[in-house]
Design a protein around this motif. Structure first.
Motif, PDB file in Angstrom:
ATOM      1  N   PRO A 305      12.984  -3.383   6.787  1.00 51.73           N
ATOM      2  CA  PRO A 305      13.180  -3.562   5.350  1.00 51.73           C
ATOM      3  C   PRO A 305      11.930  -4.088   4.822  1.00 51.73           C
ATOM      4  O   PRO A 305      11.292  -5.201   5.264  1.00 51.73           O
ATOM      5  CB  PRO A 305      14.168  -4.161   5.193  1.00 51.73           C
ATOM      6  CG  PRO A 305      14.586  -5.144   6.379  1.00 51.73           C
ATOM      7  CD  PRO A 305      13.782  -4.457   7.664  1.00 51.73           C
ATOM      8  N   MET A 306      11.569  -3.957   3.745  1.00 51.99           N
ATOM      9  CA  MET A 306      10.470  -4.505   2.910  1.00 51.99           C
ATOM     10  C   MET A 306      11.189  -5.408   1.940  1.00 51.99           C
ATOM     11  O   MET A 306      11.782  -5.170   0.867  1.00 51.99           O
ATOM     12  CB  MET A 306       9.700  -3.175   1.941  1.00 51.99           C
ATOM     13  CG  MET A 306       8.851  -3.809   1.071  1.00 51.99           C
ATOM     14  SD  MET A 306       7.530  -4.641   2.068  1.00 51.99           S
ATOM     15  CE  MET A 306       6.541  -3.513   2.650  1.00 51.99           C
ATOM     16  N   PRO A 307      10.964  -6.682   2.116  1.00 51.28           N
ATOM     17  CA  PRO A 307      11.538  -7.707   1.172  1.00 51.28           C
ATOM     18  C   PRO A 307      10.869  -7.576  -0.130  1.00 51.28           C
ATOM     19  O   PRO A 307       9.621  -7.338  -0.387  1.00 51.28           O
ATOM     20  CB  PRO A 307      11.178  -9.264   1.627  1.00 51.28           C
ATOM     21  CG  PRO A 307      10.160  -8.570   2.566  1.00 51.28           C
ATOM     22  CD  PRO A 307      10.110  -7.284   3.010  1.00 51.28           C
ATOM     23  N   GLU A 308      11.617  -8.000  -1.370  1.00 50.67           N
ATOM     24  CA  GLU A 308      10.986  -7.837  -2.856  1.00 50.67           C
ATOM     25  C   GLU A 308       9.931  -8.639  -2.951  1.00 50.67           C
ATOM     26  O   GLU A 308       8.908  -8.094  -3.460  1.00 50.67           O
ATOM     27  CB  GLU A 308      12.173  -8.330  -3.515  1.00 50.67           C
ATOM     28  CG  GLU A 308      11.520  -8.136  -5.111  1.00 50.67           C
ATOM     29  CD  GLU A 308      11.381  -7.008  -5.751  1.00 50.67           C
ATOM     30  OE1 GLU A 308      10.287  -6.493  -6.297  1.00 50.67           O
ATOM     31  OE2 GLU A 308      11.968  -5.932  -4.745  1.00 50.67           O
ATOM     32  N   LYS A 309       9.520  -9.674  -2.447  1.00 50.46           N
ATOM     33  CA  LYS A 309       8.439 -10.679  -2.406  1.00 50.46           C
ATOM     34  C   LYS A 309       7.234  -9.957  -2.107  1.00 50.46           C
ATOM     35  O   LYS A 309       6.004 -10.261  -2.545  1.00 50.46           O
ATOM     36  CB  LYS A 309       8.512 -11.796  -1.868  1.00 50.46           C
ATOM     37  CG  LYS A 309       8.565 -11.872  -0.242  1.00 50.46           C
ATOM     38  CD  LYS A 309       8.852 -13.350   0.265  1.00 50.46           C
ATOM     39  CE  LYS A 309       8.983 -13.380   1.901  1.00 50.46           C
ATOM     40  NZ  LYS A 309       9.027 -14.717   2.631  1.00 50.46           N
ATOM     41  N   PHE A 310       7.289  -9.112  -0.898  1.00 46.47           N
ATOM     42  CA  PHE A 310       6.133  -8.146  -0.611  1.00 46.47           C
ATOM     43  C   PHE A 310       5.909  -7.058  -1.293  1.00 46.47           C
ATOM     44  O   PHE A 310       5.076  -6.571  -1.564  1.00 46.47           O
ATOM     45  CB  PHE A 310       6.169  -8.140   1.035  1.00 46.47           C
ATOM     46  CG  PHE A 310       6.145  -9.298   1.708  1.00 46.47           C
ATOM     47  CD1 PHE A 310       5.501 -10.400   1.172  1.00 46.47           C
ATOM     48  CD2 PHE A 310       6.581  -9.108   3.102  1.00 46.47           C
ATOM     49  CE1 PHE A 310       5.403 -11.472   2.001  1.00 46.47           C
ATOM     50  CE2 PHE A 310       6.489 -10.492   4.053  1.00 46.47           C
ATOM     51  CZ  PHE A 310       5.839 -11.731   3.258  1.00 46.47           C
ATOM     52  N   ALA A 311       7.070  -6.301  -1.542  1.00 52.07           N
ATOM     53  CA  ALA A 311       7.108  -5.138  -2.227  1.00 52.07           C
ATOM     54  C   ALA A 311       6.418  -5.183  -3.594  1.00 52.07           C
ATOM     55  O   ALA A 311       5.729  -4.337  -4.273  1.00 52.07           O
ATOM     56  CB  ALA A 311       8.444  -4.721  -2.714  1.00 52.07           C
ATOM     57  N   GLU A 312       6.595  -6.414  -4.173  1.00 51.22           N
ATOM     58  CA  GLU A 312       5.952  -6.678  -5.458  1.00 51.22           C
ATOM     59  C   GLU A 312       4.246  -6.520  -5.526  1.00 51.22           C
ATOM     60  O   GLU A 312       3.553  -6.292  -6.457  1.00 51.22           O
ATOM     61  CB  GLU A 312       6.066  -7.898  -6.049  1.00 51.22           C
ATOM     62  CG  GLU A 312       7.600  -8.527  -6.438  1.00 51.22           C
ATOM     63  CD  GLU A 312       7.728  -9.885  -6.990  1.00 51.22           C
ATOM     64  OE1 GLU A 312       6.994 -10.587  -6.591  1.00 51.22           O
ATOM     65  OE2 GLU A 312       8.865 -10.197  -7.564  1.00 51.22           O
ATOM     66  N   ARG A 313       3.744  -6.876  -4.057  1.00 53.15           N
ATOM     67  CA  ARG A 313       2.337  -6.571  -4.023  1.00 53.15           C
ATOM     68  C   ARG A 313       1.811  -5.194  -3.770  1.00 53.15           C
ATOM     69  O   ARG A 313       0.659  -4.794  -3.952  1.00 53.15           O
ATOM     70  CB  ARG A 313       1.842  -7.401  -2.815  1.00 53.15           C
ATOM     71  CG  ARG A 313       2.423  -8.960  -2.624  1.00 53.15           C
ATOM     72  CD  ARG A 313       2.130  -9.277  -1.326  1.00 53.15           C
ATOM     73  NE  ARG A 313       2.766 -10.977  -1.238  1.00 53.15           N
ATOM     74  CZ  ARG A 313       2.561 -11.539  -0.249  1.00 53.15           C
ATOM     75  NH1 ARG A 313       2.172 -11.028   0.926  1.00 53.15           N
ATOM     76  NH2 ARG A 313       3.047 -12.666  -0.200  1.00 53.15           N
ATOM     77  N   ILE A 314       2.561  -4.222  -3.615  1.00 52.33           N
ATOM     78  CA  ILE A 314       2.387  -2.857  -3.334  1.00 52.33           C
ATOM     79  C   ILE A 314       2.063  -2.089  -4.668  1.00 52.33           C
ATOM     80  O   ILE A 314       2.637  -2.452  -5.690  1.00 52.33           O
ATOM     81  CB  ILE A 314       3.484  -2.014  -2.559  1.00 52.33           C
ATOM     82  CG1 ILE A 314       3.689  -2.662  -1.371  1.00 52.33           C
ATOM     83  CG2 ILE A 314       3.040  -0.517  -2.397  1.00 52.33           C
ATOM     84  CD1 ILE A 314       5.163  -2.276  -0.667  1.00 52.33           C
ATOM     85  N   GLY A 315       0.933  -1.294  -4.747  1.00 50.62           N
ATOM     86  CA  GLY A 315       0.654  -0.415  -5.869  1.00 50.62           C
ATOM     87  C   GLY A 315       1.553   0.464  -6.269  1.00 50.62           C
ATOM     88  O   GLY A 315       2.754   0.581  -5.684  1.00 50.62           O
ATOM     89  N   ASP A 316       1.683   0.789  -7.725  1.00 52.56           N
ATOM     90  CA  ASP A 316       2.673   1.691  -8.302  1.00 52.56           C
ATOM     91  C   ASP A 316       2.408   2.869  -7.629  1.00 52.56           C
ATOM     92  O   ASP A 316       3.412   3.631  -7.613  1.00 52.56           O
ATOM     93  CB  ASP A 316       2.440   1.737  -9.688  1.00 52.56           C
ATOM     94  CG  ASP A 316       2.866   0.253 -10.352  1.00 52.56           C
ATOM     95  OD1 ASP A 316       3.959  -0.413 -10.072  1.00 52.56           O
ATOM     96  OD2 ASP A 316       1.730  -0.031 -11.390  1.00 52.56           O
ATOM     97  N   LEU A 317       1.170   3.431  -7.271  1.00 50.69           N
ATOM     98  CA  LEU A 317       1.103   4.435  -6.640  1.00 50.69           C
ATOM     99  C   LEU A 317       0.314   4.144  -5.246  1.00 50.69           C
ATOM    100  O   LEU A 317      -0.480   3.026  -5.299  1.00 50.69           O
ATOM    101  CB  LEU A 317       0.146   5.525  -7.359  1.00 50.69           C
ATOM    102  CG  LEU A 317       0.660   5.881  -8.471  1.00 50.69           C
ATOM    103  CD1 LEU A 317      -0.640   7.036  -9.129  1.00 50.69           C
ATOM    104  CD2 LEU A 317       1.983   6.700  -8.300  1.00 50.69           C
ATOM    105  N   ILE A 318       0.372   4.617  -4.067  1.00 52.52           N
ATOM    106  CA  ILE A 318      -0.288   4.538  -2.755  1.00 52.52           C
ATOM    107  C   ILE A 318      -1.071   5.932  -2.644  1.00 52.52           C
ATOM    108  O   ILE A 318      -0.428   7.017  -2.622  1.00 52.52           O
ATOM    109  CB  ILE A 318       0.462   4.347  -1.582  1.00 52.52           C
ATOM    110  CG1 ILE A 318       1.115   2.816  -1.901  1.00 52.52           C
ATOM    111  CG2 ILE A 318      -0.392   4.030  -0.362  1.00 52.52           C
ATOM    112  CD1 ILE A 318       0.348   1.719  -1.806  1.00 52.52           C
ATOM    113  N   ALA A 319      -2.349   6.199  -2.454  1.00 53.03           N
ATOM    114  CA  ALA A 319      -3.064   7.315  -2.203  1.00 53.03           C
ATOM    115  C   ALA A 319      -3.929   7.197  -0.907  1.00 53.03           C
ATOM    116  O   ALA A 319      -4.617   6.346  -0.777  1.00 53.03           O
ATOM    117  CB  ALA A 319      -4.129   7.641  -3.375  1.00 53.03           C
TER     118      ALA A 319
END
Length: 360
Positions: A305-319
């Protein structure tokens, strides 16, 4: 086999029985993991005659590195034995949550605490707790950097810049057993970025590294097992696409991060992610696969699972680029367009690395 499985298996061979022993027992309790930055599995197929010392070892087949196929993510995966959802190193650059700053994982940011950013215990720390002598041998310039403290903390650092000195430091570190040495060189990666995969400069770096392997075989204590692997492979650039130039890719974009083959895109209005993702798909077609943040998480790109504290680092888009194109950040156009070799994506050339064992 995955990159995350290599180091736990090596430490299992040194007696840490809580990990799966898939690489056999260590014959002399001396293990050296040699990470050649930029060494993809394809190299062994394309240029075996140039690397006789590497090719003399036993191959354990191709290993799949983590996404993105880039040094900061791959080395964190290697040294923690976990996927990015556990260690939080999600790319070459990512935006620091609740700020407009972009963290370059290799250069770091003094405002970011390395232990908080990457909280997962690594195998230097685990090994030391269990009585293993753990040593990091690499260039002097890496000692004490933010990235080193994030990913390699817990080891005795032995800095050396010349190949003979790297060999001498490694040999000395393996004297007292049980011992684990992590050895790193980046000459192949640098040559690939500057001159391209398969270029004269790159081939020279490859041959020099194979000679380094010969020196290790000659100088390390008898019974040492040398494990040779890479963090990613590389391919040469084809089409160069500048984000927002003669295209609509700059629409709603606030911050561009990641790298040219694996972009984190942060939007002015994240709530428009689905709409902008479709725009990127229309613009790029088969050139790239576009995910919203939630789609990237659901598709297990970084592990679950992806914890929220790390999900915040991910771009709104991934290309993620599928062919040999690159997506250039216009603010970094001169640098990114000058590089010939690139990595970061999910092609076999980028994500497949070798695992070779040699016994001294």
């Amino acid at each position: 086999m995955r990159t995350s499985e290599i180091t736990p298996a090596i430490f299992a061979s040194l007696g840490l029985s809580q990990y799966e022993s898939r690489l056999g027992a260590s014959p002399a309790n001396r293990e050296l993991l040699f990470l050649i930055d930029g060494l993809g599995a394809q190299t062994l197929d394309d240029f075996p005659e140039l690397i006789p010392n590497i090719m003399s070892g036993k191959s354990f087949g191709d290993v799949i590195t983590s996404f993105p196929s880039t040094t900061s993510t791959a080395l964190a995966t290697l040294m923690t034995g976990s996927m990015p959802n556990e260690h939080g190193m999600l790319g070459y650059t990512v935006r620091v949550p609740n700020s407009d700053r972009v963290l370059n994982a290799l250069k770091w940011d003094e405002k970011v605490d390395p232990v908080i950013w990457q909280p997962k215990e690594n195998f230097f720390e685990i090994g030391a707790k269990h009585g293993v002598n753990v040593t990091h041998v690499a260039g002097k310039r890496y000692e004490g950097t933010g990235f080193t403290r994030a990913v390699f903390r817990g080891a005795k650092y032995r800095g050396a810049n010349l190949y003979p000195d790297l060999v001498a430091e490694s040999a000395d570190a393996l004297q007292k057993t049980p011992a684990f040495v992590y050895l790193y060189v980046n000459d192949l990666d640098v040559a690939g970025h500057v001159a391209g995969y398969g270029s004269e400069k790159w081939l020279l770096a490859l041959k020099m590294i194979d000679n380094l392997v010969a020196q290790l075989k000659a100088k390390l204590p008898t019974g040492t097992r040398i494990w040779i692997t890479g963090d990613h492979g590389m391919l040469n650039v084809g089409q160069k696409i500048v984000i927002g130039r003669d295209n609509l890719l700059g629409t709603e974009v606030k911050t561009i991060a990641g790298e040219p083959r694996a972009r984190h895109i942060y939007l002015d209005r994240p709530e428009k992610s689905d709409e902008i993702a479709n725009l990127w798909r229309d613009e790029l077609g088969a050139i790239a696969t576009i995910y919203t943040k939630n789609q990237a998480i659901d598709q297990n790109l970084f592990g679950l699972p992806m914890p929220e504290k790390f999900a915040e680092r991910i771009g709104d888009l991934i290309a993620i680029v599928n062919d040999d194109s690159i997506l250039i950040d216009p603010s970094r156009e001169k640098l990114e367009s000058a590089m010939i070799g690139h990595h970061g994506g999910l092609t076999d050339s980028e994500r497949n690395v070798p695992l070779i064992q040699l016994l001294v």
